[in-house]
Design an enzyme around this catalytic site. Sequence first.
Site, short mmCIF file in Angstrom:
data_model
loop_
_atom_site.label_atom_id
_atom_site.label_comp_id
_atom_site.label_asym_id
_atom_site.label_seq_id
_atom_site.Cartn_x
_atom_site.Cartn_y
_atom_site.Cartn_z
NE ARG A 159 36.42 37.14 30.80
CZ ARG A 159 37.31 37.79 30.65
NH1 ARG A 159 38.46 38.16 31.25
NH2 ARG A 159 37.86 38.28 29.19
CE LYS A 181 45.61 40.18 30.67
NZ LYS A 181 44.89 39.00 29.92
NE ARG A 228 45.46 43.12 25.27
CZ ARG A 228 44.61 43.26 25.92
NH1 ARG A 228 44.21 44.33 27.04
NH2 ARG A 228 43.70 42.08 26.36
NE ARG A 242 34.79 41.48 28.20
CZ ARG A 242 36.32 41.35 28.44
NH1 ARG A 242 36.87 41.48 29.80
NH2 ARG A 242 37.32 41.31 27.63
NE ARG A 270 39.48 38.87 23.85
CZ ARG A 270 38.84 38.62 24.95
NH1 ARG A 270 37.33 38.03 24.76
NH2 ARG A 270 39.27 39.00 26.00
P1 ADP Z 1 41.00 40.38 28.58
O1 ADP Z 1 40.69 40.59 30.16
O2 ADP Z 1 40.36 39.21 28.15
O3 ADP Z 1 42.62 39.95 28.50
P2 ADP Z 1 40.78 43.16 28.24
O4 ADP Z 1 39.41 43.55 29.13
O5 ADP Z 1 42.23 43.45 28.89
O6 ADP Z 1 40.69 41.65 27.71
O7 ADP Z 1 40.65 43.88 26.83
C1 ADP Z 1 39.35 43.84 25.98
C2 ADP Z 1 39.68 44.25 24.74
O8 ADP Z 1 40.02 45.84 24.88
C3 ADP Z 1 40.75 43.82 23.85
O9 ADP Z 1 40.35 42.63 23.04
C4 ADP Z 1 41.32 44.92 23.04
O10 ADP Z 1 40.61 45.07 21.78
C5 ADP Z 1 40.95 46.07 24.01
N1 ADP Z 1 42.16 46.68 24.80
C6 ADP Z 1 42.66 46.72 26.25
N2 ADP Z 1 43.68 47.04 26.25
C7 ADP Z 1 44.27 47.17 25.30
C8 ADP Z 1 45.56 47.71 24.98
N3 ADP Z 1 46.45 47.95 25.84
N4 ADP Z 1 45.69 48.17 23.46
C9 ADP Z 1 44.88 47.56 22.80
N5 ADP Z 1 43.79 47.12 22.90
C10 ADP Z 1 43.51 47.10 24.33
P1 ADP Z 2 42.13 38.19 32.13
O1 ADP Z 2 41.84 39.38 33.06
O2 ADP Z 2 43.51 37.55 32.10
O3 ADP Z 2 41.26 38.16 31.13
P2 ADP Z 2 40.27 37.30 34.39
O4 ADP Z 2 41.01 37.45 35.78
O5 ADP Z 2 39.02 37.83 34.00
O6 ADP Z 2 41.52 36.89 33.06
O7 ADP Z 2 39.95 35.46 34.28
C1 ADP Z 2 39.27 34.96 33.41
C2 ADP Z 2 38.16 33.87 33.85
O8 ADP Z 2 38.89 32.80 34.44
C3 ADP Z 2 37.30 34.30 35.03
O9 ADP Z 2 35.94 33.89 34.56
C4 ADP Z 2 38.04 34.12 36.36
O10 ADP Z 2 36.96 33.97 37.28
C5 ADP Z 2 38.37 32.56 35.86
N1 ADP Z 2 39.94 32.31 36.53
C6 ADP Z 2 40.88 33.42 36.82
N2 ADP Z 2 42.00 32.76 37.48
C7 ADP Z 2 41.53 31.28 37.41
C8 ADP Z 2 42.36 30.18 37.96
N3 ADP Z 2 43.50 30.30 38.46
N4 ADP Z 2 41.92 28.88 37.84
C9 ADP Z 2 40.44 28.96 37.23
N5 ADP Z 2 39.62 29.95 36.70
C10 ADP Z 2 40.20 31.23 36.73
#
Ligand code: ADP
Ligand code: ADP
Length: 214
Positions: free
Chosen positions: A127, A13, A88, A160, A171
Site C-alpha cells: 500500500r 474500505k 471501530r 505508512r 492491528r
Molecule cells: P486502515 O485504513 O488500515 O483501516 P485507518 O487509517 O482507518 O487504518 O486508521 C489508522 C489508525 O487510526 C488506527 O490503527 C487507529 O489507531 C486510529 N483510528 C482510526 N479510526 C479510529 C477509530 N474510529 N477509533 C479508534 N482509533 C481509530
Molecule cells: P483499508 O481502508 O481497508 O485499510 P485500503 O482501501 O487502503 O484499505 O486498501 C489497502 C491496500 O490494498 C491498498 O494498497 C489498496 O490499493 C489495495 N486494495 C484495495 N482493494 C483491493 C482489492 N480488491 N484487491 C487488491 N488490492 C486491493
Amino acid sequence: MKIIMLGAPGAGKGTQAKMLSEKYDIPHISTGDIFRANIKNNTELGKKAKSYMDAGQLVPDELVVDLVVDRIKAKDCFKGFILDGFPRTIPQAEALDYALNNQNEKIDYAINVDVPDEDIIERMSGRRACVGCGATYHLVYNPTKKEGICDVCGEKLILRDDDKPETVKKRLQVYHEQTQPLIDHYEKKGALLTVDGTQDIKVVFEDITKVLDK
Ligand code: ADP
Ligand code: ADP
Ligand code: ZN
C-alpha cells in the site's frame, strides 16, 4: 444514504469508500485521515492520537466519538455520508446509533469488506498513501500512472509507518478483538452487507453498488 465501512485494516474500505463517494455524491469521512491530518498539523488531538496509532492500537473512544458525531451534522452530510474507519468499537457504534436515533435517522448499510488475514500483510506492504489527499494505491493491484506520484493531486506517496508487518499484525489482533463484533451488531439491525473483498477492486465495487442501487 448513510453508510459505514467495516473490515480489517487493508481490506479495501478506503478504496471502495472513495469510489462510492463519487458515485453517490456523498462525503467520504475517514477517521484515520482526520487523525493523520491532525498529526501533520501538530494539533493537540494529533499529539494525543499519535502514540496509539504508532503502536497499532485504537485511539480512545472519547477522542473520536464527538468528532464524528459533530462531523455528520455538517450540511454536506444532509444527503448522507460514508464513514470509513468508524465505528471501530461497540461503544462507538452505540454512540453513533444514539446520535442518529435522536434525529430519527439510522445507518442504511454497514458494508463488510471481507478479506482473510493471510492476504492482509501482503496488501499492506504494497500500500502507498498520498500525503496530500489520502488516496491509497497498491504497487501491484492498483498502481499509479507515474511511480510514486498521486494520480489525483500530484503529491508524493509514502508507505505508512503503521503499515509495516509488525504493526499490521498488532492491528489485525485489535481488529478481531474490538471491531469484528460490530458485524453482529449491524447484522441484528438488518443493515449488514458482506462482500468478498479478495476480488478485483472493480468487482467488489459492482457487488456493492448492485445492492445499493436496488
Ligand atoms: P486502515 O485504513 O488500515 O483501516 P485507518 O487509517 O482507518 O487504518 O486508521 C489508522 C489508525 O487510526 C488506527 O490503527 C487507529 O489507531 C486510529 N483510528 C482510526 N479510526 C479510529 C477509530 N474510529 N477509533 C479508534 N482509533 C481509530
Ligand atoms: P483499508 O481502508 O481497508 O485499510 P485500503 O482501501 O487502503 O484499505 O486498501 C489497502 C491496500 O490494498 C491498498 O494498497 C489498496 O490499493 C489495495 N486494495 C484495495 N482493494 C483491493 C482489492 N480488491 N484487491 C487488491 N488490492 C486491493
Ligand atoms: Zn493525492
